[in-house]
Design an enzyme around this catalytic site. Structure first.
Site, short mmCIF file in Angstrom:
data_model
loop_
_atom_site.label_atom_id
_atom_site.label_comp_id
_atom_site.label_asym_id
_atom_site.label_seq_id
_atom_site.Cartn_x
_atom_site.Cartn_y
_atom_site.Cartn_z
N HIS A 144 -2.98 -1.09 -3.16
CA HIS A 144 -4.20 -0.33 -2.88
C HIS A 144 -4.19 0.92 -3.77
O HIS A 144 -3.55 1.91 -3.45
CB HIS A 144 -4.24 0.08 -1.40
CG HIS A 144 -4.21 -1.10 -0.48
ND1 HIS A 144 -3.79 -1.01 0.82
CD2 HIS A 144 -4.56 -2.40 -0.67
CE1 HIS A 144 -3.89 -2.20 1.39
NE2 HIS A 144 -4.34 -3.06 0.50
N ASP A 156 -3.93 -5.22 6.03
CA ASP A 156 -4.25 -6.05 4.87
C ASP A 156 -3.06 -6.96 4.57
O ASP A 156 -1.91 -6.53 4.61
CB ASP A 156 -4.57 -5.17 3.65
CG ASP A 156 -5.07 -5.98 2.47
OD1 ASP A 156 -5.77 -6.99 2.71
OD2 ASP A 156 -4.78 -5.61 1.33
N SER A 196 0.84 -1.20 0.00
CA SER A 196 0.00 0.00 0.00
C SER A 196 0.87 1.25 0.00
O SER A 196 1.67 1.43 -0.91
CB SER A 196 -0.96 -0.03 1.21
OG SER A 196 -1.89 1.01 1.11
#
Length: 189
Positions: free
Chosen positions: A38, A131, A12
């Site tokens: 992301h 995540d 991310s």
């Protein structure tokens, strides 16, 4: 030829630069690389193009129904979750955000299953939140190899820290050493 070896990377915040640093070090390897970053649909193509300038392997956005090929790098498109059937065929789907993000690395990683036809490697790089932690635990449980980025080299040490805290991470390394480990584990093309 569809790939037997698979590397799934969840990343991310700080991702594009970290991915470039990692892929700049890698020769073409006998594995399909799948990146779950992301990103928004507006940015995905540009980020894939940027990574293609650093990588020795072709980079593209994954397409629904596509079979992953060795020596290729695929990026999950922004705004969609990516799952794999048979560990090698792309299924893009909408659906609720997971861990506040879409695409989510956990969705991709949790879609992987036995039997593993080749090597499966799960990697969690820099990013906020957690995540990839459930996904890393799952990859570890089905016999894959797991790697998390170290704190010192992470832009934000949220995701790799959450992955490491599962106790299911085999190696904690900076991007250059992750590249070295991948070259050790995978054959060149």
């Amino acid at each position: 030829m569809t790939s037997r070896n698979l590397v799934v990377i969840g990343v991310s915040t700080g991702g594009p630069l970290t991915l470039k640093a990692l892929f700049r070090e890698l020769p073409p390897l006998n594995a399909a690389f799948l990146i779950v970053l992301h990103i928004t649909p507006e940015m995905d193509y540009r980020i894939a193009q940027g990574l293609a300038t650093a990588a020795s392997m072709p980079v593209k956005l994954a397409e629904d129904g596509e079979f992953l090929k060795s020596g290729h790098v695929y990026m999950a498109p922004g705004g969609l979750h990516l799952q794999l059937t048979g560990n090698n065929r792309v299924v893009l789907c909408e659906g609720p955000r997971v861990n506040y993000v879409q695409p989510a690395a956990d969705v991709t990683m949790l879609s992987l299953g036995r039997p593993l036809k080749g090597k499966l490697i799960g990697i969690v790089l820099t990013g906020m939140g957690r995540d990839g932690a459930d996904g890393i635990r799952h990859i570890h449980e089905i016999g894959g190899i797991t790697i998390a980025q170290d704190q010192q080299s992470s832009t934000i040490y949220g995701m790799p820290k959450a992955a490491a805290q599962t106790g299911a991470v085999d190696y904690v390394l900076p991007p250059k050493k992750i590249a070295g480990k991948l070259m050790e584990l995978l054959e060149p093309m």
